[in-house]
Write a protein that holds these residues in place. Structure first.
Motif, PDB file in Angstrom:
ATOM      1  N   ALA A  52       1.315  -1.151   0.327  1.00  0.00           N
ATOM      2  CA  ALA A  52       0.037   0.358  -0.478  1.00  0.00           C
ATOM      3  C   ALA A  52       0.896   1.049  -0.187  1.00  0.00           C
ATOM      4  N   TYR A  53       0.232   2.408  -0.064  1.00  0.00           N
ATOM      5  CA  TYR A  53       1.164   3.282  -0.210  1.00  0.00           C
ATOM      6  C   TYR A  53       1.417   3.908   1.037  1.00  0.00           C
ATOM      7  N   PRO A  54       2.904   4.814   1.052  1.00  0.00           N
ATOM      8  CA  PRO A  54       3.666   4.330   2.607  1.00  0.00           C
ATOM      9  C   PRO A  54       2.809   5.983   3.045  1.00  0.00           C
ATOM     10  N   ASP A  55       2.006   6.309   3.446  1.00  0.00           N
ATOM     11  CA  ASP A  55       1.552   7.445   3.868  1.00  0.00           C
ATOM     12  C   ASP A  55       1.219   7.235   4.832  1.00  0.00           C
ATOM     13  N   ARG A  84       0.611   0.446  10.247  1.00  0.00           N
ATOM     14  CA  ARG A  84       0.140  -1.014   9.296  1.00  0.00           C
ATOM     15  C   ARG A  84       1.650  -1.826   9.218  1.00  0.00           C
ATOM     16  N   LEU A  85       3.769  -1.624   9.471  1.00  0.00           N
ATOM     17  CA  LEU A  85       4.280  -1.798   9.874  1.00  0.00           C
ATOM     18  C   LEU A  85       4.159  -2.659  11.520  1.00  0.00           C
ATOM     19  N   ARG A  86       3.794  -2.113  12.071  1.00  0.00           N
ATOM     20  CA  ARG A  86       3.231  -2.980  13.693  1.00  0.00           C
ATOM     21  C   ARG A  86       2.475  -3.424  13.005  1.00  0.00           C
ATOM     22  N   PRO A 106       9.854   9.123   4.920  1.00  0.00           N
ATOM     23  CA  PRO A 106       8.900   9.417   4.876  1.00  0.00           C
ATOM     24  C   PRO A 106       8.906   9.804   3.049  1.00  0.00           C
ATOM     25  N   MET A 107       9.024  11.114   2.787  1.00  0.00           N
ATOM     26  CA  MET A 107       9.029  11.899   1.994  1.00  0.00           C
ATOM     27  C   MET A 107       9.781  11.479   0.413  1.00  0.00           C
ATOM     28  N   ASP A 129       9.186   8.045  -3.940  1.00  0.00           N
ATOM     29  CA  ASP A 129      10.089   6.170  -4.545  1.00  0.00           C
ATOM     30  C   ASP A 129       8.642   5.515  -4.808  1.00  0.00           C
ATOM     31  N   TYR A 130       7.812   5.062  -4.074  1.00  0.00           N
ATOM     32  CA  TYR A 130       6.523   3.910  -4.479  1.00  0.00           C
ATOM     33  C   TYR A 130       5.642   4.809  -5.768  1.00  0.00           C
ATOM     34  N   VAL A 131       5.693   6.190  -5.255  1.00  0.00           N
ATOM     35  CA  VAL A 131       5.220   6.674  -7.034  1.00  0.00           C
ATOM     36  C   VAL A 131       5.685   5.862  -8.351  1.00  0.00           C
ATOM     37  N   GLU A 132       7.227   6.537  -7.837  1.00  0.00           N
ATOM     38  CA  GLU A 132       7.983   6.358  -9.417  1.00  0.00           C
ATOM     39  C   GLU A 132       8.000   4.664  -9.732  1.00  0.00           C
TER      40      GLU A 132
END
Length: 220
Positions: free
Chosen positions: A28-31, A37-39, A68-69, A74-77
């Motif tokens: 999922a997108y890292p928002d 979510r990681l926990r 985070p940014m 990176d996710y979008v790319e």
């Protein structure tokens, strides 16, 4: 991207379902909810063993230690700007053709038949959506959808590997829960990666010249 389970489903391996849920959360997108979510993934990994647990751990570490940014960019790319690593599974089976609508409808109908509404904010063939459906709603039907789209998942995995993406480990963990690809599947995945998805070929009209052709030199 949550899918509410309103009905029972046949039980598949708890291990596979845990892998699918972990993968859905990691892909999922890292928002701003990434840390939570990681926990959750850390808790779910208690049911994951051996190689799959190691693969998921690689992605977890990369996401947990990334700025985070930078992680969001990176996710979008990776998933939005590179065709080779799209997570929309019907892109590889139907391309941008009229057949794609019917293939996406098959995912929607599978969700409806299981008693859930597909997410309103994402396409039904998006891999994280399919994984969450398989993990939490109907593992039998969800696994069938994943197996039927094993070739697109392999293309995705290879694209992520080529770009050195940490998400490749998570997709590899998903692949490990599915039957090994046949030689034919492997060849098809290679062809898709090289040539791209199907292109629209029906309904196109022959080219018609709408202006007079230039006369040959000296013609009248």
């Amino acid at each position: 991207m949550r899918l509410l389970n309103r009905g029972g489903g046949n039980v598949i391996s708890l291990h596979d379902r845990a892998v699918w849920q972990c993968a859905s959360l990691l892909l999922a997108y890292p928002d701003e909810s990434l840390a939570e979510r990681l926990r959750t993934v850390d808790e779910l990994r208690a049911a994951v063993r051996d190689r799959a647990a190691e693969l998921l751990a690689h992605t977890i570490t990369a996401l947990r230690t990334a700025d985070p940014m930078r992680a969001a960019a990176d996710y979008v790319e990776t998933f939005d700007l590179r065709r080779s690593s799209t997570m929309y599974l019907t892109y590889w089976t139907a391309g941008e053709t009229r057949n794609r609508g019917g293939e996406m409808h098959a995912f929607t109908q599978a969700y409806l038949d299981a008693g859930v509404q597909p997410p309103a904010d994402e396409a039904p063939d998006h891999l994280p959506v399919v994984l969450e459906f398989a993990a939490t709603v109907d593992p039998v039907v969800g696994r069938r959808l994943l197996v039927e789209h094993r070739v697109p998942i392999d293309v995705l995995h290879d694209g992520l590997v080529d770009h050195g993406s940490p998400y490749a480990h998570t997709v590899a963990a998903v692949c490990a829960t599915l039957p090994a690809p046949s030689d034919q599947d492997a060849r098809r995945a290679q062809r898709l990666a090289q040539a791209g998805p199907p292109a629209e070929a029906v309904g196109l009209q022959p080219f018609t010249l709408t202006v007079p052709p230039r006369r040959a030199e000296g013609g009248r």
